[in-house]
Design a protein around this motif. Structure first.
Motif, PDB file in Angstrom:
ATOM      1  N   THR A 124       0.828  -1.206   0.000  1.00 20.65           N
ATOM      2  CA  THR A 124       0.000   0.000   0.000  1.00 20.65           C
ATOM      3  C   THR A 124       0.865   1.259   0.000  1.00 20.65           C
ATOM      4  O   THR A 124       0.611   2.199  -0.768  1.00 20.65           O
ATOM      5  CB  THR A 124      -0.949   0.001   1.211  1.00 20.65           C
ATOM      6  OG1 THR A 124      -1.813  -1.137   1.105  1.00 20.65           O
ATOM      7  CG2 THR A 124      -1.782   1.268   1.269  1.00 20.65           C
ATOM      8  N   LEU A 125       1.881   1.284   0.838  1.00 23.14           N
ATOM      9  CA  LEU A 125       2.783   2.434   0.876  1.00 23.14           C
ATOM     10  C   LEU A 125       3.515   2.609  -0.452  1.00 23.14           C
ATOM     11  O   LEU A 125       3.716   3.737  -0.918  1.00 23.14           O
ATOM     12  CB  LEU A 125       3.778   2.291   2.032  1.00 23.14           C
ATOM     13  CG  LEU A 125       3.168   2.377   3.432  1.00 23.14           C
ATOM     14  CD1 LEU A 125       4.213   2.010   4.485  1.00 23.14           C
ATOM     15  CD2 LEU A 125       2.591   3.759   3.691  1.00 23.14           C
ATOM     16  N   ALA A 126       3.891   1.502  -1.085  1.00 24.16           N
ATOM     17  CA  ALA A 126       4.572   1.577  -2.381  1.00 24.16           C
ATOM     18  C   ALA A 126       3.635   2.126  -3.453  1.00 24.16           C
ATOM     19  O   ALA A 126       4.040   2.959  -4.269  1.00 24.16           O
ATOM     20  CB  ALA A 126       5.106   0.201  -2.781  1.00 24.16           C
ATOM     21  N   ARG A 127       2.377   1.692  -3.448  1.00 21.42           N
ATOM     22  CA  ARG A 127       1.398   2.235  -4.418  1.00 21.42           C
ATOM     23  C   ARG A 127       1.203   3.730  -4.219  1.00 21.42           C
ATOM     24  O   ARG A 127       1.106   4.495  -5.187  1.00 21.42           O
ATOM     25  CB  ARG A 127       0.062   1.496  -4.323  1.00 21.42           C
ATOM     26  CG  ARG A 127       0.046   0.167  -5.068  1.00 21.42           C
ATOM     27  CD  ARG A 127      -1.360  -0.386  -5.204  1.00 21.42           C
ATOM     28  NE  ARG A 127      -2.034  -0.567  -3.939  1.00 21.42           N
ATOM     29  CZ  ARG A 127      -1.919  -1.641  -3.156  1.00 21.42           C
ATOM     30  NH1 ARG A 127      -1.145  -2.636  -3.513  1.00 21.42           N
ATOM     31  NH2 ARG A 127      -2.586  -1.717  -2.023  1.00 21.42           N
ATOM     32  N   GLN A 128       1.147   4.167  -2.960  1.00 20.16           N
ATOM     33  CA  GLN A 128       1.020   5.602  -2.678  1.00 20.16           C
ATOM     34  C   GLN A 128       2.241   6.359  -3.198  1.00 20.16           C
ATOM     35  O   GLN A 128       2.100   7.429  -3.791  1.00 20.16           O
ATOM     36  CB  GLN A 128       0.859   5.834  -1.174  1.00 20.16           C
ATOM     37  CG  GLN A 128      -0.476   5.412  -0.630  1.00 20.16           C
ATOM     38  CD  GLN A 128      -0.531   5.488   0.887  1.00 20.16           C
ATOM     39  OE1 GLN A 128       0.480   5.620   1.567  1.00 20.16           O
ATOM     40  NE2 GLN A 128      -1.735   5.382   1.434  1.00 20.16           N
ATOM     41  N   ALA A 129       3.422   5.813  -2.998  1.00 14.98           N
ATOM     42  CA  ALA A 129       4.647   6.456  -3.483  1.00 14.98           C
ATOM     43  C   ALA A 129       4.657   6.499  -5.009  1.00 14.98           C
ATOM     44  O   ALA A 129       5.064   7.503  -5.604  1.00 14.98           O
ATOM     45  CB  ALA A 129       5.882   5.731  -2.953  1.00 14.98           C
ATOM     46  N   GLU A 130       4.195   5.428  -5.652  1.00 12.11           N
ATOM     47  CA  GLU A 130       4.118   5.412  -7.118  1.00 12.11           C
ATOM     48  C   GLU A 130       3.167   6.489  -7.630  1.00 12.11           C
ATOM     49  O   GLU A 130       3.481   7.187  -8.605  1.00 12.11           O
ATOM     50  CB  GLU A 130       3.658   4.041  -7.612  1.00 12.11           C
ATOM     51  CG  GLU A 130       4.697   2.958  -7.472  1.00 12.11           C
ATOM     52  CD  GLU A 130       4.161   1.564  -7.701  1.00 12.11           C
ATOM     53  OE1 GLU A 130       2.908   1.376  -7.762  1.00 12.11           O
ATOM     54  OE2 GLU A 130       4.977   0.636  -7.814  1.00 12.11           O
ATOM     55  N   ARG A 131       2.013   6.639  -6.980  1.00 12.51           N
ATOM     56  CA  ARG A 131       1.057   7.681  -7.383  1.00 12.51           C
ATOM     57  C   ARG A 131       1.654   9.068  -7.187  1.00 12.51           C
ATOM     58  O   ARG A 131       1.505   9.940  -8.041  1.00 12.51           O
ATOM     59  CB  ARG A 131      -0.257   7.548  -6.605  1.00 12.51           C
ATOM     60  CG  ARG A 131      -1.176   6.464  -7.150  1.00 12.51           C
ATOM     61  CD  ARG A 131      -2.566   6.549  -6.555  1.00 12.51           C
ATOM     62  NE  ARG A 131      -2.593   6.398  -5.115  1.00 12.51           N
ATOM     63  CZ  ARG A 131      -2.680   5.248  -4.478  1.00 12.51           C
ATOM     64  NH1 ARG A 131      -2.755   4.124  -5.130  1.00 12.51           N
ATOM     65  NH2 ARG A 131      -2.699   5.221  -3.148  1.00 12.51           N
ATOM     66  N   HIS A 132       2.343   9.270  -6.052  1.00  5.68           N
ATOM     67  CA  HIS A 132       2.949  10.568  -5.799  1.00  5.68           C
ATOM     68  C   HIS A 132       4.042  10.859  -6.829  1.00  5.68           C
ATOM     69  O   HIS A 132       4.160  11.984  -7.315  1.00  5.68           O
ATOM     70  CB  HIS A 132       3.511  10.647  -4.379  1.00  5.68           C
ATOM     71  CG  HIS A 132       4.032  11.992  -4.027  1.00  5.68           C
ATOM     72  ND1 HIS A 132       3.230  13.112  -3.950  1.00  5.68           N
ATOM     73  CD2 HIS A 132       5.290  12.424  -3.764  1.00  5.68           C
ATOM     74  CE1 HIS A 132       3.959  14.167  -3.649  1.00  5.68           C
ATOM     75  NE2 HIS A 132       5.221  13.775  -3.531  1.00  5.68           N
ATOM     76  N   LEU A 133       4.817   9.855  -7.171  1.00  6.38           N
ATOM     77  CA  LEU A 133       5.855  10.021  -8.177  1.00  6.38           C
ATOM     78  C   LEU A 133       5.232  10.433  -9.515  1.00  6.38           C
ATOM     79  O   LEU A 133       5.740  11.335 -10.190  1.00  6.38           O
ATOM     80  CB  LEU A 133       6.643   8.721  -8.323  1.00  6.38           C
ATOM     81  CG  LEU A 133       7.975   8.770  -9.038  1.00  6.38           C
ATOM     82  CD1 LEU A 133       8.933   9.732  -8.371  1.00  6.38           C
ATOM     83  CD2 LEU A 133       8.583   7.376  -9.086  1.00  6.38           C
ATOM     84  N   ALA A 134       4.121   9.817  -9.879  1.00  9.93           N
ATOM     85  CA  ALA A 134       3.421  10.186 -11.118  1.00  9.93           C
ATOM     86  C   ALA A 134       2.911  11.625 -11.041  1.00  9.93           C
ATOM     87  O   ALA A 134       2.979  12.371 -12.033  1.00  9.93           O
ATOM     88  CB  ALA A 134       2.269   9.221 -11.383  1.00  9.93           C
ATOM     89  N   GLU A 135       2.411  12.034  -9.867  1.00 11.45           N
ATOM     90  CA  GLU A 135       1.940  13.408  -9.695  1.00 11.45           C
ATOM     91  C   GLU A 135       3.091  14.402  -9.818  1.00 11.45           C
ATOM     92  O   GLU A 135       2.935  15.464 -10.431  1.00 11.45           O
ATOM     93  CB  GLU A 135       1.258  13.573  -8.336  1.00 11.45           C
ATOM     94  CG  GLU A 135      -0.075  12.867  -8.224  1.00 11.45           C
ATOM     95  CD  GLU A 135      -0.654  12.918  -6.822  1.00 11.45           C
ATOM     96  OE1 GLU A 135      -0.052  13.572  -5.941  1.00 11.45           O
ATOM     97  OE2 GLU A 135      -1.697  12.291  -6.605  1.00 11.45           O
ATOM     98  N   VAL A 136       4.247  14.073  -9.246  1.00 14.05           N
ATOM     99  CA  VAL A 136       5.406  14.950  -9.345  1.00 14.05           C
ATOM    100  C   VAL A 136       5.877  15.032 -10.797  1.00 14.05           C
ATOM    101  O   VAL A 136       6.191  16.119 -11.300  1.00 14.05           O
ATOM    102  CB  VAL A 136       6.551  14.483  -8.408  1.00 14.05           C
ATOM    103  CG1 VAL A 136       7.825  15.278  -8.664  1.00 14.05           C
ATOM    104  CG2 VAL A 136       6.130  14.614  -6.952  1.00 14.05           C
ATOM    105  N   ASP A 137       5.895  13.899 -11.487  1.00 12.40           N
ATOM    106  CA  ASP A 137       6.282  13.912 -12.901  1.00 12.40           C
ATOM    107  C   ASP A 137       5.324  14.776 -13.721  1.00 12.40           C
ATOM    108  O   ASP A 137       5.758  15.513 -14.612  1.00 12.40           O
ATOM    109  CB  ASP A 137       6.327  12.491 -13.464  1.00 12.40           C
ATOM    110  CG  ASP A 137       7.557  11.717 -12.994  1.00 12.40           C
ATOM    111  OD1 ASP A 137       8.534  12.344 -12.535  1.00 12.40           O
ATOM    112  OD2 ASP A 137       7.534  10.473 -13.103  1.00 12.40           O
ATOM    113  N   ALA A 138       4.035  14.701 -13.418  1.00 13.42           N
ATOM    114  CA  ALA A 138       3.053  15.534 -14.119  1.00 13.42           C
ATOM    115  C   ALA A 138       3.292  17.013 -13.810  1.00 13.42           C
ATOM    116  O   ALA A 138       3.180  17.866 -14.708  1.00 13.42           O
ATOM    117  CB  ALA A 138       1.634  15.120 -13.736  1.00 13.42           C
TER     118      ALA A 138
END
Length: 111
Positions: A56-70
């Motif tokens: 769950t924490l990894a999925r949250q980090a992946e989503r945040h990484l995508a948001e930062v990339d955007a």
């Protein structure tokens, strides 16, 4: 927040994600190497729970990484700091608190 700060946030998030993936691999390896019945251990969390929590924490980090990339893409195309809904500037305080914000404070409440 500027390009440099977003890149630093991206680096922190990527490092956190890498650490979480390492933790996940360790939990999976530990469960493979043990014959213990952790599902009935009254002393602590189960391996399955720990694995699910890390996932769950990894999925949250992946989503945040995508948001930062955007957000970095918006910096590159000049649209960073402009509300995607109304086109008005996003308040600097909002961007400081939430650097990946796509909308101004008043727009998320609409619709």
């Amino acid at each position: 927040m500027d390009d440099e700060a977003l890149r630093a946030e991206r680096a922190r998030t990527a490092a956190r994600l890498a650490a979480l993936r390492g933790d996940h691999a360790e939990v999976v390896a530990a469960s493979r190497d043990t014959n213990a019945d952790d599902e009935h251990d009254p002393e602590g969390a189960t391996i399955a729970f720990e694995r699910a929590q890390i996932e769950t924490l990894a999925r949250q980090a992946e989503r945040h990484l995508a948001e930062v990339d955007a957000a970095l893409a918006r910096v590159a195309d000049g649209s960073y700091g402009v509300c995607e809904r109304c086109g008005r500037p996003i308040a600097p305080e909002r961007l400081e608190a939430r650097p990946t914000a796509r909308t101004c404070v008043s727009c998320p409440a609409v619709g």
